[in-house]
Design an enzyme around this catalytic site. Structure first.
Site, PDB file in Angstrom:
ATOM      1  N   ARG A  48       0.828  -1.209   0.000  1.00  0.00           N
ATOM      2  CA  ARG A  48       0.000   0.000   0.000  1.00  0.00           C
ATOM      3  C   ARG A  48       0.862   1.259   0.000  1.00  0.00           C
ATOM      4  O   ARG A  48       0.448   2.288  -0.511  1.00  0.00           O
ATOM      5  CB  ARG A  48      -0.959  -0.016   1.185  1.00  0.00           C
ATOM      6  N   ARG A  59       1.414  12.949  -9.371  1.00  0.00           N
ATOM      7  CA  ARG A  59       1.225  14.369  -9.067  1.00  0.00           C
ATOM      8  C   ARG A  59       2.475  15.160  -9.459  1.00  0.00           C
ATOM      9  O   ARG A  59       2.377  16.258 -10.006  1.00  0.00           O
ATOM     10  CB  ARG A  59       0.922  14.556  -7.569  1.00  0.00           C
ATOM     11  N   HIS A  62       2.509  15.886 -12.979  1.00  0.00           N
ATOM     12  CA  HIS A  62       1.614  17.011 -13.259  1.00  0.00           C
ATOM     13  C   HIS A  62       2.302  18.354 -13.026  1.00  0.00           C
ATOM     14  O   HIS A  62       1.884  19.366 -13.589  1.00  0.00           O
ATOM     15  CB  HIS A  62       0.358  16.946 -12.379  1.00  0.00           C
ATOM     16  N   SER A  88       8.994   3.748   3.374  1.00  0.00           N
ATOM     17  CA  SER A  88       9.026   2.539   4.199  1.00  0.00           C
ATOM     18  C   SER A  88       8.883   2.961   5.649  1.00  0.00           C
ATOM     19  O   SER A  88       9.798   3.600   6.193  1.00  0.00           O
ATOM     20  CB  SER A  88      10.327   1.756   4.005  1.00  0.00           C
ATOM     21  N   GLY A  89       7.758   2.631   6.251  1.00  0.00           N
ATOM     22  CA  GLY A  89       7.541   3.021   7.638  1.00  0.00           C
ATOM     23  C   GLY A  89       8.630   2.494   8.548  1.00  0.00           C
ATOM     24  O   GLY A  89       9.249   3.244   9.302  1.00  0.00           O
ATOM     25  N   SER A  90       8.900   1.208   8.458  1.00  0.00           N
ATOM     26  CA  SER A  90       9.888   0.578   9.327  1.00  0.00           C
ATOM     27  C   SER A  90      11.319   0.854   8.876  1.00  0.00           C
ATOM     28  O   SER A  90      12.249   0.812   9.684  1.00  0.00           O
ATOM     29  CB  SER A  90       9.669  -0.935   9.362  1.00  0.00           C
ATOM     30  N   GLY A  91      11.506   1.109   7.591  1.00  0.00           N
ATOM     31  CA  GLY A  91      12.855   1.262   7.053  1.00  0.00           C
ATOM     32  C   GLY A  91      13.598  -0.055   6.951  1.00  0.00           C
ATOM     33  O   GLY A  91      14.811  -0.085   6.737  1.00  0.00           O
ATOM     34  N   GLU A  92      12.870  -1.148   7.079  1.00  0.00           N
ATOM     35  CA  GLU A  92      13.483  -2.478   7.065  1.00  0.00           C
ATOM     36  C   GLU A  92      12.979  -3.354   5.922  1.00  0.00           C
ATOM     37  O   GLU A  92      13.472  -4.467   5.750  1.00  0.00           O
ATOM     38  CB  GLU A  92      13.222  -3.195   8.396  1.00  0.00           C
ATOM     39  N   SER A 151      -2.142   1.559   8.156  1.00  0.00           N
ATOM     40  CA  SER A 151      -2.993   2.462   7.367  1.00  0.00           C
ATOM     41  C   SER A 151      -2.642   3.927   7.584  1.00  0.00           C
ATOM     42  O   SER A 151      -2.612   4.711   6.635  1.00  0.00           O
ATOM     43  CB  SER A 151      -4.469   2.238   7.702  1.00  0.00           C
ATOM     44  N   GLU A 154       0.366   5.023   5.485  1.00  0.00           N
ATOM     45  CA  GLU A 154       0.067   5.124   4.055  1.00  0.00           C
ATOM     46  C   GLU A 154      -0.766   6.359   3.748  1.00  0.00           C
ATOM     47  O   GLU A 154      -0.522   7.051   2.751  1.00  0.00           O
ATOM     48  CB  GLU A 154      -0.652   3.854   3.589  1.00  0.00           C
ATOM     49  N   ASP A 162       0.982  15.246  -1.428  1.00  0.00           N
ATOM     50  CA  ASP A 162       0.140  16.319  -1.962  1.00  0.00           C
ATOM     51  C   ASP A 162       0.478  17.662  -1.320  1.00  0.00           C
ATOM     52  O   ASP A 162       0.413  18.705  -1.967  1.00  0.00           O
ATOM     53  CB  ASP A 162      -1.342  15.987  -1.782  1.00  0.00           C
TER      54      ASP A 162
END
Length: 187
Positions: A48, A59, A62, A88-92, A151, A154, A162
């Site tokens: 995700r 974007r 654009h 990457s949230g965890s960076g792993e 979630s 993401e 944006d």
């Protein structure tokens, strides 16, 4: 009368607000400077997170930025004049981490947007933007979420993209109606 939908959407919006209150303006400004200096901007992530990054890449196109998603059939070569943005949230996550290492081998600038400043990604990261939300690692100091899995990360990643685009539009005094020239027209 409060409905279940209004309660839940209010909770999600509240989590996003708390998250963005904790994002560093200086880190975001550093990322924007790197985007504006790069010849091309590449994006890599999985799952995700990749979907959010694909939307950000679109974007940026654009805005007239040469943006590419790693793995796309039309992906060009990365060079020392380019920027790789890793989500990457965890960076792993193995794939983004290995792509970042490979990009560093070509002397590209690597930016990591994630939650974990002490991840394996840190060894190859030139720029870090922290979205300090709950990761799969469950580290101390993370903003907890009622939403499933990652979630909140993401969502925040997409809105960060944006927001960065809007900041660049304002900084460069880009004519908004003029952006339609970059919009897909074979639809």
């Amino acid at each position: 009368m409060t409905t279940k939908f209004s309660r839940e959407q209010a909770a999600v919006i509240q989590e996003l607000g708390k998250t963005f209150d904790a994002v560093s303006d200086d880190q975001v400004q550093t990322l924007i400077a790197a985007i504006q200096q790069a010849d091309q901007v590449f994006f890599v992530g999985v799952g995700r997170v990749l979907l959010s990054l694909q939307a950000i890449a679109k974007r940026f196109v654009h805005l007239g930025i040469k943006a590419h998603v790693v793995g796309d059939i039309t992906e060009p070569a990365i060079t020392e004049n380019d920027l790789l943005i890793v989500g990457s949230g965890s960076g792993e996550s193995l794939f983004p981490l290995n792509i970042a290492r490979k990009a560093k081998g070509f002397n590209a600038t690597v930016a990591h947007i994630g939650s974990n400043p002490n991840s394996s990604m840190a060894e190859v990261t030139d720029i870090f933007v922290r979205i300090p939300v709950q990761t799969k690692l469950g580290l101390p100091g993370e903003i907890k979420s009622i939403q499933p899995m990652t979630s909140l990360f993401e969502q925040a990643l997409l809105i960060l993209g944006d927001t960065v685009a809007l900041m660049m539009i304002e900084d460069q005094a880009i004519d908004m109606p003029g952006l339609w020239q970059y919009h897909a027209n074979l639809e």
